[in-house]
Design an enzyme around this catalytic site. Structure first.
Site, PDB file in Angstrom:
ATOM      1  CE1 TYR A  96       6.129 -11.183 -10.380  1.00 32.13           C
ATOM      2  CE2 TYR A  96       5.942 -12.842 -12.102  1.00 32.13           C
ATOM      3  CZ  TYR A  96       5.431 -12.208 -10.982  1.00 32.13           C
ATOM      4  OH  TYR A  96       4.225 -12.611 -10.466  1.00 32.13           O
ATOM      5  CG  PHE A 106       4.850  -6.082  -4.926  1.00 32.71           C
ATOM      6  CD1 PHE A 106       4.218  -6.580  -6.052  1.00 32.71           C
ATOM      7  CD2 PHE A 106       5.792  -5.082  -5.073  1.00 32.71           C
ATOM      8  CE1 PHE A 106       4.525  -6.107  -7.310  1.00 32.71           C
ATOM      9  CE2 PHE A 106       6.106  -4.587  -6.327  1.00 32.71           C
ATOM     10  CZ  PHE A 106       5.465  -5.109  -7.450  1.00 32.71           C
ATOM     11  CG  ASP A 107       3.637 -11.381  -7.510  1.00 28.06           C
ATOM     12  OD1 ASP A 107       3.716 -12.519  -7.008  1.00 28.06           O
ATOM     13  OD2 ASP A 107       2.975 -11.135  -8.534  1.00 28.06           O
ATOM     14  CB  ILE A 128       1.331  -2.824 -15.110  1.00 26.99           C
ATOM     15  CG1 ILE A 128       2.711  -3.439 -14.916  1.00 26.99           C
ATOM     16  CG2 ILE A 128       0.417  -3.121 -13.936  1.00 26.99           C
ATOM     17  CD1 ILE A 128       3.443  -2.963 -13.680  1.00 26.99           C
ATOM     18  CE1 TYR A 154      -1.563  -3.652 -10.894  1.00 27.57           C
ATOM     19  CE2 TYR A 154       0.663  -3.451 -10.014  1.00 27.57           C
ATOM     20  CZ  TYR A 154      -0.303  -4.203 -10.658  1.00 27.57           C
ATOM     21  OH  TYR A 154      -0.032  -5.474 -11.059  1.00 27.57           O
ATOM     22  CG  PHE A 172       8.622  -5.540 -11.794  1.00 23.07           C
ATOM     23  CD1 PHE A 172       7.894  -6.573 -11.218  1.00 23.07           C
ATOM     24  CD2 PHE A 172       8.009  -4.314 -11.972  1.00 23.07           C
ATOM     25  CE1 PHE A 172       6.569  -6.382 -10.845  1.00 23.07           C
ATOM     26  CE2 PHE A 172       6.681  -4.123 -11.611  1.00 23.07           C
ATOM     27  CZ  PHE A 172       5.968  -5.154 -11.045  1.00 23.07           C
TER      28      PHE A 172
END
Length: 180
Positions: A96, A106-107, A128, A154, A172
């Site tokens: 991902y 962010f990731d 999540i 979040y 994502f």
């Protein structure tokens, strides 16, 4: 078991309850009330309903609204088909990239030489909610863009450690690699 079956309320009886009457019945139930007689129906029959049933039916309607899907999935590449969709509790592996709406990454799971897919039991609250729900609709090999509303990401707190602000909608790109 359906609420109507549990409390012996037929469909027409439930439809005949006015909003005001349902609220009054709910309040009476909270104050320790018991049986409530619903006013005469259109056909002239009198219908009896337990106050608890009215309250539970109202609560059930609230639950239905909360089950609204708070993610959008856009398939970028089709997978192997319906027979390769994971079930709740199976361990999935996926790659991902996570972004904010402004495009800030962010990731991600692929970082240089270390590109191990993320592995977790799907549908068990390990990630999540938007991920749990969306991955249960993906087949092996599928690549999808999943946009998740804050309530299923979040929320109001955000995730400061990952630089995710409060109330952020997350995007994502996810590839379901495999599951067992």
């Amino acid at each position: 078991m359906c609420i109507r079956d549990r409390y012996k309320i037929n469909k027409s009886a439930a439809k005949k309850l006015s909003k005001e009457y349902a609220i009054a019945a709910y309040k009476e139930m909270l104050e320790g009330g018991g049986e409530v007689v619903v006013p005469q129906g259109a056909e002239g029959e009198q219908v009896e309903a337990n106050v608890t049933a009215v309250a539970v039916s109202a609560a059930e309607e609230g639950v239905k609204k909360k089950k609204e899907k708070l993610y959008k999935k856009k398939i970028m590449k089709k997978g192997a088909g319906k027979e390769s969709i994971p079930k709740k509790g199976t361990t999935v592996r996926c790659h991902y990239v996570g972004k904010l709406e402004d495009g800030t990454v962010f990731d991600k799971s692929k970082t240089g030489k270390k590109s191990q897919p993320l592995s977790f039991k799907v549908g068990m609250g390990k990630v999540i909610k938007g991920w749990d729900e969306a991955l249960l609709t993906m087949s092996v090999g599928e690549v999808a863009q999943i946009t998740i509303e804050p309530e299923w990401a979040y929320g109001k707190k955000g995730y400061p450690e990952a630089k995710i602000p409060p109330n952020a909608r997350l995007i994502f790109e996810v590839e379901l690699v495999s599951y067992d």
